[in-house]
Design a protein around this motif. Structure first.
Motif, PDB file in Angstrom:
ATOM      1  N   SER A 109       0.830  -1.204   0.000  1.00  0.00           N
ATOM      2  CA  SER A 109       0.000   0.000   0.000  1.00  0.00           C
ATOM      3  C   SER A 109       0.866   1.256   0.000  1.00  0.00           C
ATOM      4  O   SER A 109       0.610   2.212  -0.745  1.00  0.00           O
ATOM      5  N   ALA A 128       1.053   4.020  -3.003  1.00  0.00           N
ATOM      6  CA  ALA A 128       0.687   5.400  -2.690  1.00  0.00           C
ATOM      7  C   ALA A 128       1.784   6.360  -3.131  1.00  0.00           C
ATOM      8  O   ALA A 128       1.516   7.395  -3.776  1.00  0.00           O
ATOM      9  N   ILE A 157      -3.887  13.006   1.117  1.00  0.00           N
ATOM     10  CA  ILE A 157      -5.127  12.343   0.729  1.00  0.00           C
ATOM     11  C   ILE A 157      -4.848  10.965   0.127  1.00  0.00           C
ATOM     12  O   ILE A 157      -5.504   9.965   0.468  1.00  0.00           O
ATOM     13  N   VAL A 158      -3.851  10.891  -0.769  1.00  0.00           N
ATOM     14  CA  VAL A 158      -3.547   9.621  -1.440  1.00  0.00           C
ATOM     15  C   VAL A 158      -3.089   8.572  -0.435  1.00  0.00           C
ATOM     16  O   VAL A 158      -3.539   7.419  -0.459  1.00  0.00           O
ATOM     17  N   SER A 213      -3.764   8.410   2.720  1.00  0.00           N
ATOM     18  CA  SER A 213      -4.891   8.046   3.568  1.00  0.00           C
ATOM     19  C   SER A 213      -5.812   7.057   2.858  1.00  0.00           C
ATOM     20  O   SER A 213      -6.263   6.066   3.455  1.00  0.00           O
ATOM     21  N   LYS A 214      -6.075   7.317   1.551  1.00  0.00           N
ATOM     22  CA  LYS A 214      -6.984   6.450   0.802  1.00  0.00           C
ATOM     23  C   LYS A 214      -6.386   5.061   0.572  1.00  0.00           C
ATOM     24  O   LYS A 214      -7.087   4.053   0.647  1.00  0.00           O
ATOM     25  N   ARG A 271      -4.257   3.670   2.493  1.00  0.00           N
ATOM     26  CA  ARG A 271      -4.283   3.022   3.807  1.00  0.00           C
ATOM     27  C   ARG A 271      -5.676   2.471   4.094  1.00  0.00           C
ATOM     28  O   ARG A 271      -5.834   1.346   4.575  1.00  0.00           O
ATOM     29  N   GLU A 272      -6.711   3.253   3.796  1.00  0.00           N
ATOM     30  CA  GLU A 272      -8.089   2.798   3.998  1.00  0.00           C
ATOM     31  C   GLU A 272      -8.388   1.565   3.150  1.00  0.00           C
ATOM     32  O   GLU A 272      -9.139   0.680   3.561  1.00  0.00           O
ATOM     33  N   MET A 273      -7.764   1.496   1.968  1.00  0.00           N
ATOM     34  CA  MET A 273      -8.024   0.391   1.049  1.00  0.00           C
ATOM     35  C   MET A 273      -7.599  -0.952   1.627  1.00  0.00           C
ATOM     36  O   MET A 273      -8.263  -1.967   1.408  1.00  0.00           O
TER      37      MET A 273
END
Length: 422
Positions: A346, A350, A374-375, A377-378, A380-382
């Protein structure tokens, strides 16, 4: 990772064959480095003592690792080892390690010297980066367990080792006047030092000591105030005065040769505790001389052996419980590794996405910083949902199945996942 051990030991391997499989410090380090070059071997620890030569490895392919280790022994040591080599894998290898460290697998049941030898083997491998997280965990847990059971069951409350057994044997041979017998210890290493300590404890008054170097003779004098130091080159000259010789050096060569032995005017017991052997086998043929080697002590029964055997049964049962816990750790370590791999994948994706976007767009420094935040964070959320699912796995079967799935999905290059975005 999984554990594999291949080696020989005192149970069914003659002394002259065990000699061929032994390692000295130089060959031990060379062996570890050689084995680490094998793709199917990740970590290596070599345990080489007077009664065993064993190589422990961490691997993902137990069958391939077993064949590599057997081939190593036969090519680097001797093809005469082949009938005597044992191979143990996974749980059986773990149980064997615990039995070795606790002394249950020793020639003298419950002997206490093996614990220090296992610690040394671990430290020697660590010193040259031969082992990592897996073998370090295995060996440290086995060492900790051994200390615990020895404290609880007192299996080694009366110190027991080849050195102590040799001293007790001498005492039995001279029950009336053992304290007056002159005993020469050749070698001031751990075994020689232990022999001196036991002589002091048992009331032997006339110890003599010699070593190729006098590096720790002050320590020996502190152990037994009556010890007399003999220059190594004079060892043959003092032999006629001696009643017993105990030889326990780390020399790779014979240090007492029959051809150089003086004429004996009284009986002489020669005890060779070294491997490779210190004493020429022909010394046993000299009139008046009796030569004993390590294997001769198999027949000597310690007074506490019956108690030790009962205790050994209890310890063996506890080992099985301990292995259950260790396997649980190994199982969860696989989950930790998968989580780490997902997080790393990840992160890389990123950073590559950020670099790609910033390279194509005309952004201010503030905008680039915001975009990167933002990238990251996204991405990481994925991976959070699959990580949560991984951490919920309970059985080894589930974890192994998922490990294969994750390896299949993420076996390619991380940048390949970006595909059409570029």
């Amino acid at each position: 990772m999984k554990l594999v051990v291949v080696g020989i030991n005192h149970k069914d391997t003659p002394l002259e064959i065990r000699e061929k499989g032994s390692f000295i410090h130089r060959t031990l380090n060379e062996g570890i480095r050689t084995l680490l070059n094998e793709n199917d071997i990740a970590e290596v620890i070599i345990l080489s003592t007077c009664n065993r030569s064993e190589i422990y490895v961490a691997t993902r392919n137990v069958d391939a690792a077993g064949e590599i280790l057997k081939g190593f022994y036969l090519s680097e040591k001797s093809d005469q080892l082949e009938p005597y080599l044992f191979v143990k894998k996974e749980r059986a290898a773990m149980v064997h390690l615990y039995e070795v460290v606790t002394g249950l697998d020793s020639m003298i049941l419950g002997e206490d010297q093996i614990l220090g030898q296992v610690k040394d083997a671990l430290e020697k491998s660590q010193a040259i980066k031969g082992c990592g997280k897996y073998l370090t965990k295995m060996f440290r847990e086995a060492i900790t367990f051994s200390k615990k059971v020895k404290t609880v069951y007192k299996i080694s409350e009366t110190p027991l080792s080849l050195s102590s057994t040799a001293i007790k044997h001498i005492k039995r041979q001279y029950p009336e006047d053992y304290g007056d017998k002159k005993i020469l210890i050749i070698g001031s290493g751990k075994m020689g030092e232990l022999a001196l300590r036991y002589m002091k404890a048992e009331g032997f008054q006339n110890p003599y000591m010699t070593n190729r170097t006098f590096h720790n003779m002050d320590k020996c004098e502190a152990i037994h105030e009556n010890v007399k130091m003999i220059h190594y080159e004079n060892r043959y000259q003092v032999i006629p005065e001696m009643d017993v010789i105990i030889s326990a050096t780390a020399s790779p060569h014979v240090i007492l040769k029959a051809a150089e032995m003086p004429q004996l005017d009284k009986p002489l017991i020669v005890i060779d505790l070294a491997l490779p052997r210190d004493v020429d086998e022909a010394v046993g043929n000299i009139p008046g001389a009796e030569l004993l080697t390590i294997d001769d002590f198999k027949e000597i029964i310690d007074e506490t052996m019956v108690y030790r055997m009962k205790v050994a049964e209890k310890i063996a049962a506890e080992i099985q419980e301990e292995i259950d816990g260790l396997i649980l750790w190994v199982t969860h370590a696989k989950v930790d590794n998968m989580v780490q791999d997902l997080n790393e994948t990840s992160r890389k994706l990123a950073e590559e996405t950020i670099e790609n976007l910033c390279g194509r767009l005309s952004l201010t420094e503030k905008e680039e910083t915001y975009l990167a935040k933002i990238v990251r964070s996204k991405f990481r959320e994925m991976v959070m949902p699959p990580i949560k699912q991984l951490k919920s796995l309970n059985t080894e079967e589930e974890i192994i199945r998922m490990e294969k799935t994750v390896a299949y999905l993420f076996s390619g290059r991380p940048e390949a996942a970006l595909g059409d975005q570029k």
